[in-house]
Design a protein around this motif. Structure first.
Motif, PDB file in Angstrom:
ATOM      1  N   LEU A  69      77.769  33.852  24.356  1.00 45.03           N
ATOM      2  CA  LEU A  69      79.062  33.271  23.995  1.00 45.03           C
ATOM      3  C   LEU A  69      79.997  33.070  25.191  1.00 45.03           C
ATOM      4  CD1 LEU A  69      80.116  34.721  20.537  1.00 45.03           C
ATOM      5  CD2 LEU A  69      79.948  32.337  21.209  1.00 45.03           C
ATOM      6  N   PRO A  70      80.203  34.055  26.074  1.00 46.04           N
ATOM      7  CA  PRO A  70      81.152  33.836  27.189  1.00 46.04           C
ATOM      8  C   PRO A  70      80.813  32.621  28.042  1.00 46.04           C
ATOM      9  CG  PRO A  70      80.624  36.162  26.977  1.00 46.04           C
ATOM     10  CD  PRO A  70      79.690  35.444  26.070  1.00 46.04           C
ATOM     11  N   ALA A  71      79.531  32.464  28.397  1.00 44.57           N
ATOM     12  CA  ALA A  71      79.152  31.317  29.223  1.00 44.57           C
ATOM     13  C   ALA A  71      79.311  30.010  28.457  1.00 44.57           C
ATOM     14  CB  ALA A  71      77.715  31.481  29.712  1.00 44.57           C
ATOM     15  N   LEU A  72      78.941  30.005  27.178  1.00 48.87           N
ATOM     16  CA  LEU A  72      79.116  28.788  26.386  1.00 48.87           C
ATOM     17  C   LEU A  72      80.586  28.421  26.255  1.00 48.87           C
ATOM     18  CD1 LEU A  72      76.525  29.360  23.507  1.00 48.87           C
ATOM     19  CD2 LEU A  72      76.408  27.629  25.296  1.00 48.87           C
ATOM     20  N   ALA A  73      81.447  29.416  26.038  1.00 48.68           N
ATOM     21  CA  ALA A  73      82.882  29.146  25.912  1.00 48.68           C
ATOM     22  C   ALA A  73      83.452  28.605  27.220  1.00 48.68           C
ATOM     23  CB  ALA A  73      83.614  30.411  25.486  1.00 48.68           C
TER      24      ALA A  73
ATOM     25  N   ALA B 223      92.004  17.976  26.876  1.00 41.82           N
ATOM     26  CA  ALA B 223      91.943  18.240  25.435  1.00 41.82           C
ATOM     27  C   ALA B 223      91.793  19.729  25.182  1.00 41.82           C
ATOM     28  CB  ALA B 223      90.775  17.479  24.793  1.00 41.82           C
ATOM     29  N   GLY B 224      92.061  20.113  23.971  1.00 36.52           N
ATOM     30  CA  GLY B 224      91.806  21.452  23.464  1.00 36.52           C
ATOM     31  C   GLY B 224      91.106  21.325  22.128  1.00 36.52           C
ATOM     32  N   THR B 225      90.933  22.424  21.436  1.00 39.56           N
ATOM     33  CA  THR B 225      90.257  22.379  20.143  1.00 39.56           C
ATOM     34  C   THR B 225      90.923  23.345  19.182  1.00 39.56           C
ATOM     35  OG1 THR B 225      88.135  22.605  19.008  1.00 39.56           O
ATOM     36  CG2 THR B 225      88.582  24.144  20.805  1.00 39.56           C
ATOM     37  N   ARG B 226      90.873  22.976  17.907  1.00 35.31           N
ATOM     38  CA  ARG B 226      91.363  23.836  16.829  1.00 35.31           C
ATOM     39  C   ARG B 226      90.223  24.310  15.945  1.00 35.31           C
ATOM     40  NH1 ARG B 226      95.593  21.500  13.244  1.00 35.31           N
ATOM     41  NH2 ARG B 226      95.634  23.675  12.558  1.00 35.31           N
ATOM     42  N   GLY B 227      88.985  24.058  16.342  1.00 31.10           N
ATOM     43  CA  GLY B 227      87.838  24.517  15.569  1.00 31.10           C
ATOM     44  C   GLY B 227      86.614  24.613  16.443  1.00 31.10           C
ATOM     45  N   LEU B 228      85.806  25.624  16.195  1.00 24.64           N
ATOM     46  CA  LEU B 228      84.564  25.843  16.940  1.00 24.64           C
ATOM     47  C   LEU B 228      83.426  26.043  15.955  1.00 24.64           C
ATOM     48  CD1 LEU B 228      85.532  28.313  19.817  1.00 24.64           C
ATOM     49  CD2 LEU B 228      85.005  25.902  20.028  1.00 24.64           C
ATOM     50  N   ALA B 229      82.228  25.599  16.355  1.00 24.97           N
ATOM     51  CA  ALA B 229      81.031  25.796  15.543  1.00 24.97           C
ATOM     52  C   ALA B 229      79.917  26.277  16.460  1.00 24.97           C
ATOM     53  CB  ALA B 229      80.623  24.508  14.839  1.00 24.97           C
TER      54      ALA B 229
ATOM     55  N   ALA C 278      88.322  28.798  13.350  1.00 27.34           N
ATOM     56  CA  ALA C 278      89.422  27.854  13.517  1.00 27.34           C
ATOM     57  C   ALA C 278      90.580  28.546  14.213  1.00 27.34           C
ATOM     58  CB  ALA C 278      89.861  27.284  12.166  1.00 27.34           C
ATOM     59  N   THR C 279      91.472  27.748  14.781  1.00 24.47           N
ATOM     60  CA  THR C 279      92.648  28.264  15.465  1.00 24.47           C
ATOM     61  C   THR C 279      93.892  27.605  14.901  1.00 24.47           C
ATOM     62  OG1 THR C 279      92.537  26.592  17.224  1.00 24.47           O
ATOM     63  CG2 THR C 279      91.326  28.639  17.580  1.00 24.47           C
TER      64      THR C 279
ATOM     65  N   PRO D 270      88.786  30.256  27.169  1.00 27.45           N
ATOM     66  CA  PRO D 270      87.432  30.713  26.805  1.00 27.45           C
ATOM     67  C   PRO D 270      87.399  32.148  26.314  1.00 27.45           C
ATOM     68  CG  PRO D 270      87.664  30.511  29.193  1.00 27.45           C
ATOM     69  CD  PRO D 270      88.894  29.914  28.601  1.00 27.45           C
ATOM     70  N   ILE D 271      88.231  33.028  26.876  1.00 28.41           N
ATOM     71  CA  ILE D 271      88.218  34.424  26.438  1.00 28.41           C
ATOM     72  C   ILE D 271      88.684  34.534  24.998  1.00 28.41           C
ATOM     73  CG2 ILE D 271      89.164  36.711  26.878  1.00 28.41           C
ATOM     74  CD1 ILE D 271      89.382  35.982  29.811  1.00 28.41           C
ATOM     75  N   HIS D 272      89.774  33.822  24.678  1.00 29.47           N
ATOM     76  CA  HIS D 272      90.306  33.870  23.312  1.00 29.47           C
ATOM     77  C   HIS D 272      89.309  33.260  22.325  1.00 29.47           C
ATOM     78  CE1 HIS D 272      93.006  33.664  19.943  1.00 29.47           C
ATOM     79  NE2 HIS D 272      92.969  32.340  19.929  1.00 29.47           N
ATOM     80  N   LEU D 273      88.686  32.155  22.677  1.00 33.53           N
ATOM     81  CA  LEU D 273      87.750  31.507  21.765  1.00 33.53           C
ATOM     82  C   LEU D 273      86.519  32.376  21.527  1.00 33.53           C
ATOM     83  CD1 LEU D 273      87.938  27.813  23.021  1.00 33.53           C
ATOM     84  CD2 LEU D 273      89.003  28.794  20.990  1.00 33.53           C
ATOM     85  N   ALA D 274      86.033  33.022  22.561  1.00 34.13           N
ATOM     86  CA  ALA D 274      84.856  33.872  22.383  1.00 34.13           C
ATOM     87  C   ALA D 274      85.161  35.071  21.491  1.00 34.13           C
ATOM     88  CB  ALA D 274      84.334  34.326  23.743  1.00 34.13           C
ATOM     89  N   ARG D 275      86.380  35.604  21.575  1.00 31.83           N
ATOM     90  CA  ARG D 275      86.728  36.779  20.772  1.00 31.83           C
ATOM     91  C   ARG D 275      86.854  36.452  19.290  1.00 31.83           C
ATOM     92  NH1 ARG D 275      91.474  40.322  23.328  1.00 31.83           N
ATOM     93  NH2 ARG D 275      90.747  41.673  21.635  1.00 31.83           N
TER      94      ARG D 275
END
Length: 479
Positions: free
Chosen positions: A237-241, A253-259, A275-276, A283-288
């Motif tokens: 996950l960390p590397a992918l994020a 850009a940013g994102t409000r959803g991850l899959a 979702a956010t 990346p740290i916040h998204l991975a968590r």
């Protein structure tokens, strides 16, 4: 193995599919089981499961997106998959290497396939079914490679193919040699999908035939291809994020959803979505956000491909913290909302959202905190209390000025004497929503002798014909 799958027919069971050995023995698809057993007495027959096959093929279609983002189910000519590998073949070492990769992966699943790569969808369909187990057609080779194929390779119905054969047009090359005008006249009233001239144009590329995927692939996707199957995607996950956020930052850009999707070695695809509250590319916040959610994934015997996609990308400009080094308080609140929603569920955290209605209790509703931001709603013409009672509480008026506010009322067993008031604010019922007979309201802002401020309304007017004596209600308290 001499095995055939059957479906009901008008005169008994009909073979839908058979193994290669059974077909060589004479059990061809389309034959009745009685006729097939005359040529192959040892044939073993089982009932087909078309619905189960369709579900399995749908899962296989999603699994095939490991090779390219655009995949769909074949709509004509029996079950199959269509892959648009434009711009993807070089990632696998070329078209020949890609076919070898696809053939090997399907073989690991116990599946055999007839494969073809061609410039058009129609030519790829024809070559895959009539030109051998593997075929590669270059941009200028479509007519030459498809000319020897039967007219059925044009995805025509059986009746149309039989009519063309009776006319002496047995191959695609025969049709290509015929002038276009006689074909256009002869099949002017035919269905578009059963018109030989239209199918020829799709085969040669004169008429485009776009691929319609069940859902558009995401614009931003990070991939992790593994040499050996693994069970846990957490270390990836960390590397992918970081890779995904770098793609988003490059496009502002940013994102409000991850899959997160993992492609299992047995052909299944499992996924988890988060979702956010606001667009981000941290990346740290998204991975968590995936903490505690990966247990829901079923890795099976392991997966060898994982993807992290931005499902709801939005423009996001770079922001600089203040001169004192502090960040925006709204960003910290959004991160808290994200983590709580990820931990307890998207509908566990609610926020008020304004709605267009002049009735006070309808002017606001509670929606999930991760939902879309509401549009601008005009503010009410008069001040509203911070706290509303739902439902409003009835009060007993001891004395009231005619057509005016109460001079003294009892609420929750306490008597209040009115010192100041403002109003009235008349709110009529919404005729398109309220039932007939609903009475209008006159609202008053009232302050008692101790300085407490209330919001009262009188329901109805004397003699309005919609009920008896008007009633008084406490609807809110001002700060």
């Amino acid at each position: 193995m001499l095995l055939a799958l059957t479906v009901p027919g008008p005169h008994g069971p009909v073979i839908q599919a058979a193994t290669t050995v059974a077909e060589a023995a004479g059990a061809l698809p389309g034959l009745r089981v009685v006729d097939a057993r005359g040529a192959c007495p040892a044939l073993r027959v089982e009932e087909a499961d078309p619905e189960g096959d369709a579900r399995a093929l749908g899962r296989l279609m999603l699994w095939a997106r490991r090779w390219c983002p655009w995949t769909a189910l074949e709509e004509t000519g029996g079950p199959g998959l269509v892959l648009d590998v434009t711009g993807s073949a070089h990632l696998w070492g070329g078209e020949a290497a890609l076919l070898t990769e696809i053939e090997g992966r399907l073989s690991d699943l116990g599946l055999t396939a007839r494969l073809a790569i061609a410039p058009t969808r129609g030519s790829a369909w024809a070559l895959a079914r009539f030109a051998g187990p593997r075929a590669i057609c270059g941009p200028g080779e479509v007519e030459a490679m498809t000319a020897p194929l039967p007219v059925r390779a044009l995805r025509l119905s059986q009746d149309t193919a039989l009519l063309l054969q009776r006319l002496g047009l047995k191959t695609v090359g025969d049709l290509l040699a015929v002038p276009r005008l006689p074909l256009a006249r002869r099949f002017a009233r035919a269905e578009p999908s059963d018109n030989p001239l239209l199918r020829l144009d799709q085969l040669t590329g004169r008429l485009p035939e776009p691929l319609h995927c069940p859902d558009d692939p995401p614009r931003f996707v990070a991939r992790a291809v593994l040499s050996e199957p693994v069970q846990d995607p957490t270390p990836l996950l960390p590397a992918l994020a970081r890779e995904l956020c770098a793609m988003l930052a490059a496009k502002g850009a940013g994102t409000r959803g991850l899959a997160l999707a993992v492609y299992r070695s047995d052909g299944e695809v499992s996924g988890v979505e988060v979702a956010t509250a606001r667009a981000t590319r941290d990346p740290i916040h998204l991975a968590r956000l995936f903490e505690g959610k990966l247990d829901r994934l079923d890795p099976g015997f392991g997966f060898d491909l994982a993807t992290l996609a931005a499902t709801v990308p939005e423009p996001l400009d770079a922001r600089q913290p203040g001169l004192d080094g502090r960040r925006d308080d709204g960003e910290d609140l959004a991160r808290l909302v994200d983590r709580l929603s990820a931990r307890f569920g998207p509908r566990a955290l609610l926020r008020p959202a304004p709605r267009e209605s002049h009735v006070p209790e309808r002017a606001e509703s509670w929606v999930p905190a991760l939902g879309p931001s509401p549009g601008p709603v005009p503010p009410p013409p008069r001040p509203r209390p911070l706290r509303l009672f739902d439902p409003p509480e009835e009060v007993r008026v001891i004395y009231a000025v005619p057509e005016g506010p109460p001079a003294q009322f009892v609420w929750r067993r306490v008597t209040h004497r009115v010192a100041r008031f403002a109003g009235p604010e008349r709110i009529a019922p919404e005729w398109w929503r309220d039932p007939p007979g609903t009475r209008l309201r006159d609202y008053w802002r009232i302050e008692d002798q101790e300085g407490r401020r209330f919001w009262l309304y009188r329901e109805g007017l004397p003699g309005d014909g919609r009920g008896g004596t008007p009633r008084w209600f406490m609807h809110g308290i001002f700060a």
